[in-house]
Design a protein around this motif. Sequence first.
Motif, PDB file in Angstrom:
ATOM      1  N   LEU A 109       0.718  -1.173   0.008  1.00  0.00           N
ATOM      2  CA  LEU A 109      -0.027   0.023  -0.020  1.00  0.00           C
ATOM      3  C   LEU A 109       0.911   1.211  -0.020  1.00  0.00           C
ATOM      4  O   LEU A 109       0.691   2.077  -0.779  1.00  0.00           O
ATOM      5  N   ASN A 166       3.053   1.205  -3.452  1.00  0.00           N
ATOM      6  CA  ASN A 166       2.239   1.675  -4.638  1.00  0.00           C
ATOM      7  C   ASN A 166       1.912   3.160  -4.465  1.00  0.00           C
ATOM      8  O   ASN A 166       1.806   3.639  -5.521  1.00  0.00           O
ATOM      9  N   SER A 167       1.474   3.646  -3.129  1.00  0.00           N
ATOM     10  CA  SER A 167       1.240   5.124  -3.210  1.00  0.00           C
ATOM     11  C   SER A 167       2.594   6.085  -3.497  1.00  0.00           C
ATOM     12  O   SER A 167       2.382   6.758  -4.357  1.00  0.00           O
ATOM     13  N   VAL A 199      -2.580   2.553  -9.403  1.00  0.00           N
ATOM     14  CA  VAL A 199      -3.500   2.765  -8.670  1.00  0.00           C
ATOM     15  C   VAL A 199      -4.462   1.593  -8.609  1.00  0.00           C
ATOM     16  O   VAL A 199      -4.905   1.172  -7.511  1.00  0.00           O
ATOM     17  N   PHE A 257      -3.034  -0.606  -5.984  1.00  0.00           N
ATOM     18  CA  PHE A 257      -3.260  -0.337  -4.502  1.00  0.00           C
ATOM     19  C   PHE A 257      -4.612  -0.857  -4.136  1.00  0.00           C
ATOM     20  O   PHE A 257      -4.648  -1.321  -2.942  1.00  0.00           O
TER      21      PHE A 257
END
Length: 220
Positions: free
Chosen positions: A166, A169-170, A189, A192
Amino acid sequence: MTQPAADGFLQAWLNSFTALSGWEIAATLLGMGYILFAIRQSVWAWPCAFFSTLIYTLLFWQGQLPLQAALNAYYLMMALYGFWLWRQPATPDAEARSGVTVHTKPWYFHLLYLACGFGVTFTLGGFLENGAHSRLPYLDAGVMVFSVMNTFLMARKVLENWLYWLVINSAAIVLYWQTGYYVTLVMFVLYFGLAIVGYREWRQAWQNSSNHSDPPRFHD
């Protein structure tokens, strides 16, 4: 986001998408398959990962991006390792189970994991900054370093790997936004969202295995 900015992003995304080759599309779809199968703890995740990263390795090498090619070559080796590991039969023995079923790590493991990750990130980021090799050296380095480390945790079925994804990926979304890789941004996205699903599914599997003596079966 203002309307002109939104229109500019949409046009840039469409331009990026139309520039994709058939091989890039295939690699992207296989990458999505890797995540979806990994959520189900299916060994088919790793063949998808292998062929996706094989394509990316060749594309990056031909595109004269040797570091990205080397990173994907690492993913290739991890795909072989993950496939071998997930094919091992689950046993009631606790030490053997920890390698092939969903499990958690203690807090001190994560402290060491983060310390090592940030240490390598700042070292590599400083090198990239001094050599002007990257527009966003520390963000670029962090995404790469933690992606490498976290792939190993996924192969070992460490539950917390999804929480790390998380954050990774952000950071990748910000990186690709700043560098104009809009198609890749959209893919991350989706990654995520899938990481949230993956954490919920693996946590349920972990709770089930903790409440029953029999280890969970693999999905083929």
